[in-house]
Design a protein around this motif. Structure first.
Motif, short mmCIF file in Angstrom:
data_model
loop_
_atom_site.label_atom_id
_atom_site.label_comp_id
_atom_site.label_asym_id
_atom_site.label_seq_id
_atom_site.Cartn_x
_atom_site.Cartn_y
_atom_site.Cartn_z
N VAL A 33 0.86 -1.18 0.00
CA VAL A 33 0.00 0.00 0.00
C VAL A 33 0.90 1.23 0.00
O VAL A 33 1.84 1.31 0.80
CB VAL A 33 -0.93 0.04 1.23
CG1 VAL A 33 -1.78 1.31 1.22
CG2 VAL A 33 -1.83 -1.20 1.26
N MET A 34 0.61 2.16 -0.89
CA MET A 34 1.33 3.43 -0.88
C MET A 34 0.34 4.52 -0.44
O MET A 34 -0.82 4.52 -0.86
CB MET A 34 1.93 3.75 -2.24
CG MET A 34 2.99 2.73 -2.64
SD MET A 34 3.91 3.15 -4.13
CE MET A 34 5.04 4.40 -3.47
N SER A 35 0.81 5.41 0.39
CA SER A 35 -0.09 6.40 1.00
C SER A 35 0.57 7.76 1.03
O SER A 35 1.80 7.88 0.98
CB SER A 35 -0.41 5.99 2.44
OG SER A 35 -0.91 4.66 2.51
N ALA A 49 -4.51 10.08 1.53
CA ALA A 49 -5.00 9.14 0.53
C ALA A 49 -4.12 7.90 0.53
O ALA A 49 -2.93 7.97 0.85
CB ALA A 49 -5.01 9.77 -0.86
N THR A 50 -4.74 6.76 0.20
CA THR A 50 -3.99 5.52 0.09
C THR A 50 -4.40 4.79 -1.19
O THR A 50 -5.51 4.98 -1.70
CB THR A 50 -4.24 4.58 1.27
OG1 THR A 50 -5.60 4.09 1.21
CG2 THR A 50 -4.03 5.28 2.60
N ILE A 51 -3.49 3.97 -1.69
CA ILE A 51 -3.78 3.15 -2.86
C ILE A 51 -3.06 1.83 -2.71
O ILE A 51 -1.85 1.79 -2.41
CB ILE A 51 -3.39 3.87 -4.17
CG1 ILE A 51 -3.82 3.04 -5.38
CG2 ILE A 51 -1.91 4.22 -4.22
CD1 ILE A 51 -3.75 3.82 -6.70
N THR A 52 -3.80 0.74 -2.91
CA THR A 52 -3.18 -0.58 -2.82
C THR A 52 -2.49 -0.93 -4.14
O THR A 52 -2.70 -0.26 -5.17
CB THR A 52 -4.24 -1.64 -2.51
OG1 THR A 52 -5.10 -1.79 -3.67
CG2 THR A 52 -5.09 -1.26 -1.32
N SER A 53 -1.71 -1.99 -4.12
CA SER A 53 -1.06 -2.43 -5.35
C SER A 53 -2.10 -2.87 -6.38
O SER A 53 -1.80 -2.90 -7.57
CB SER A 53 -0.06 -3.55 -5.05
OG SER A 53 -0.63 -4.53 -4.20
N GLY A 55 -4.89 -1.18 -6.81
CA GLY A 55 -5.55 0.02 -7.30
C GLY A 55 -6.73 0.51 -6.48
O GLY A 55 -7.41 1.45 -6.88
N ILE A 56 -6.96 -0.09 -5.33
CA ILE A 56 -8.06 0.36 -4.48
C ILE A 56 -7.62 1.62 -3.73
O ILE A 56 -6.55 1.65 -3.12
CB ILE A 56 -8.47 -0.73 -3.49
CG1 ILE A 56 -8.99 -1.95 -4.26
CG2 ILE A 56 -9.54 -0.22 -2.52
CD1 ILE A 56 -9.24 -3.17 -3.40
N THR A 68 -6.39 13.29 -6.16
CA THR A 68 -6.45 11.97 -6.77
C THR A 68 -5.12 11.26 -6.56
O THR A 68 -4.07 11.80 -6.93
CB THR A 68 -6.75 12.06 -8.27
OG1 THR A 68 -8.00 12.74 -8.47
CG2 THR A 68 -6.85 10.66 -8.88
N ILE A 69 -5.17 10.06 -5.98
CA ILE A 69 -3.97 9.26 -5.83
C ILE A 69 -3.94 8.23 -6.95
O ILE A 69 -4.98 7.68 -7.34
CB ILE A 69 -3.92 8.58 -4.44
CG1 ILE A 69 -2.55 7.95 -4.21
CG2 ILE A 69 -5.05 7.58 -4.25
CD1 ILE A 69 -2.34 7.47 -2.77
N SER A 70 -2.75 7.98 -7.47
CA SER A 70 -2.58 6.98 -8.52
C SER A 70 -1.19 6.36 -8.35
O SER A 70 -0.38 6.83 -7.55
CB SER A 70 -2.74 7.59 -9.90
OG SER A 70 -1.77 8.60 -10.12
N ARG A 71 -0.93 5.32 -9.11
CA ARG A 71 0.38 4.70 -9.02
C ARG A 71 0.72 4.02 -10.33
O ARG A 71 -0.16 3.63 -11.11
CB ARG A 71 0.44 3.70 -7.87
CG ARG A 71 -0.49 2.51 -7.98
CD ARG A 71 -0.48 1.68 -6.68
NE ARG A 71 0.82 1.01 -6.52
CZ ARG A 71 1.21 0.45 -5.38
NH1 ARG A 71 0.45 0.52 -4.29
NH2 ARG A 71 2.38 -0.17 -5.30
#
Length: 114
Positions: A33-35, A49-53, A55-56, A68-71
Protein backbone atom coordinates in the motif's frame (compact mmCIF):
# COMPACT_ATOMS: atom_id res chain seq x y z
CA UNK A 1 14.66 -2.31 3.01
CA UNK A 2 12.66 0.27 1.07
CA UNK A 3 13.74 3.78 0.20
CA UNK A 4 11.32 6.54 -0.78
CA UNK A 5 12.05 9.72 -2.70
CA UNK A 6 9.38 12.40 -2.79
CA UNK A 7 9.14 15.36 -5.10
CA UNK A 8 6.70 17.98 -6.33
CA UNK A 9 5.98 20.18 -3.34
CA UNK A 10 6.08 23.95 -3.48
CA UNK A 11 4.19 27.20 -3.13
CA UNK A 12 0.91 27.70 -4.95
CA UNK A 13 -1.99 30.12 -4.73
CA UNK A 14 -5.38 29.00 -3.50
CA UNK A 15 -7.28 27.29 -6.28
CA UNK A 16 -4.10 26.06 -7.90
CA UNK A 17 -2.74 22.57 -8.44
CA UNK A 18 0.33 20.53 -7.57
CA UNK A 19 1.37 16.96 -8.22
CA UNK A 20 3.46 15.03 -5.75
CA UNK A 21 5.50 11.96 -6.68
CA UNK A 22 6.90 9.19 -4.50
CA UNK A 23 9.36 6.73 -6.00
CA UNK A 24 10.06 3.53 -4.08
CA UNK A 25 13.15 1.39 -4.48
CA UNK A 26 14.79 -1.51 -2.70
CA UNK A 27 13.14 -4.69 -1.42
CA UNK A 28 9.63 -4.22 -2.74
CA UNK A 29 7.01 -6.92 -2.40
CA UNK A 30 4.29 -6.93 -5.03
CA UNK A 31 1.54 -6.64 -2.41
CA UNK A 32 1.77 -3.24 -0.77
CA UNK A 33 0.00 0.00 0.00
CA UNK A 34 1.33 3.43 -0.88
CA UNK A 35 -0.09 6.40 1.00
CA UNK A 36 0.17 10.11 1.43
CA UNK A 37 -0.05 11.70 4.86
CA UNK A 38 0.29 15.32 5.88
CA UNK A 39 1.26 17.18 8.99
CA UNK A 40 0.59 20.85 9.61
CA UNK A 41 2.50 22.76 12.33
CA UNK A 42 1.25 21.81 15.77
CA UNK A 43 -1.02 19.09 14.44
CA UNK A 44 -0.91 15.33 14.13
CA UNK A 45 0.07 13.51 10.97
CA UNK A 46 -3.13 12.57 9.13
CA UNK A 47 -3.86 10.23 6.27
CA UNK A 48 -4.66 12.00 3.00
CA UNK A 49 -5.00 9.14 0.53
CA UNK A 50 -3.99 5.52 0.09
CA UNK A 51 -3.78 3.15 -2.86
CA UNK A 52 -3.18 -0.58 -2.82
CA UNK A 53 -1.06 -2.43 -5.35
CA UNK A 54 -4.39 -3.55 -6.83
CA UNK A 55 -5.55 0.02 -7.30
CA UNK A 56 -8.06 0.36 -4.48
CA UNK A 57 -8.09 3.92 -3.18
CA UNK A 58 -9.23 5.69 -0.04
CA UNK A 59 -9.35 9.39 0.76
CA UNK A 60 -9.76 11.65 3.73
CA UNK A 61 -13.09 13.44 3.62
CA UNK A 62 -11.33 16.80 3.47
CA UNK A 63 -9.73 16.04 0.10
CA UNK A 64 -12.39 13.97 -1.65
CA UNK A 65 -13.19 15.38 -5.06
CA UNK A 66 -10.04 17.53 -5.10
CA UNK A 67 -7.14 15.09 -4.74
CA UNK A 68 -6.45 11.97 -6.77
CA UNK A 69 -3.97 9.26 -5.83
CA UNK A 70 -2.58 6.98 -8.52
CA UNK A 71 0.38 4.70 -9.02
CA UNK A 72 2.56 3.16 -11.68
CA UNK A 73 3.47 -0.32 -10.45
CA UNK A 74 6.11 -0.77 -13.17
CA UNK A 75 7.92 2.28 -11.77
CA UNK A 76 7.00 1.65 -8.11
CA UNK A 77 5.85 5.25 -8.02
CA UNK A 78 2.78 6.84 -6.47
CA UNK A 79 1.35 10.22 -7.34
CA UNK A 80 -0.93 12.67 -5.62
CA UNK A 81 -2.66 15.13 -7.92
CA UNK A 82 -3.93 18.01 -5.84
CA UNK A 83 -6.44 20.40 -7.40
CA UNK A 84 -8.46 23.30 -6.00
CA UNK A 85 -5.92 23.72 -3.25
CA UNK A 86 -6.90 25.62 -0.12
CA UNK A 87 -4.75 27.36 2.50
CA UNK A 88 -5.74 24.64 4.96
CA UNK A 89 -3.97 22.11 2.73
CA UNK A 90 -0.67 23.69 3.76
CA UNK A 91 1.46 21.02 5.43
CA UNK A 92 4.44 18.76 5.04
CA UNK A 93 3.31 15.84 2.92
CA UNK A 94 4.81 12.43 3.59
CA UNK A 95 4.78 9.34 1.43
CA UNK A 96 4.44 5.98 3.15
CA UNK A 97 5.06 2.49 1.82
CA UNK A 98 3.48 -0.40 3.71
CA UNK A 99 4.22 -4.07 3.14
CA UNK A 100 4.39 -5.74 6.51
CA UNK A 101 5.90 -2.58 8.00
CA UNK A 102 5.79 1.07 7.01
CA UNK A 103 8.60 3.11 5.53
CA UNK A 104 8.29 6.91 5.49
CA UNK A 105 9.64 9.42 3.03
CA UNK A 106 11.46 12.56 4.08
CA UNK A 107 8.47 14.82 3.47
CA UNK A 108 7.85 17.65 1.03
CA UNK A 109 6.44 21.05 1.92
CA UNK A 110 3.22 22.22 0.30
CA UNK A 111 2.25 25.82 0.96
CA UNK A 112 -1.01 27.29 -0.31
CA UNK A 113 -1.32 31.05 -0.12
CA UNK A 114 -4.66 32.82 0.15
Amino acid sequence: QVQLVESGGGLVQAGGSLRLSCAASGSIFSTNVMSWYRQAPGKERDMVATITSGGITRYADSVKGRFTISRDNAKNTAYLQMNSLKPEDTAVYYCAFTSGWTTWGQGTQVTVSS
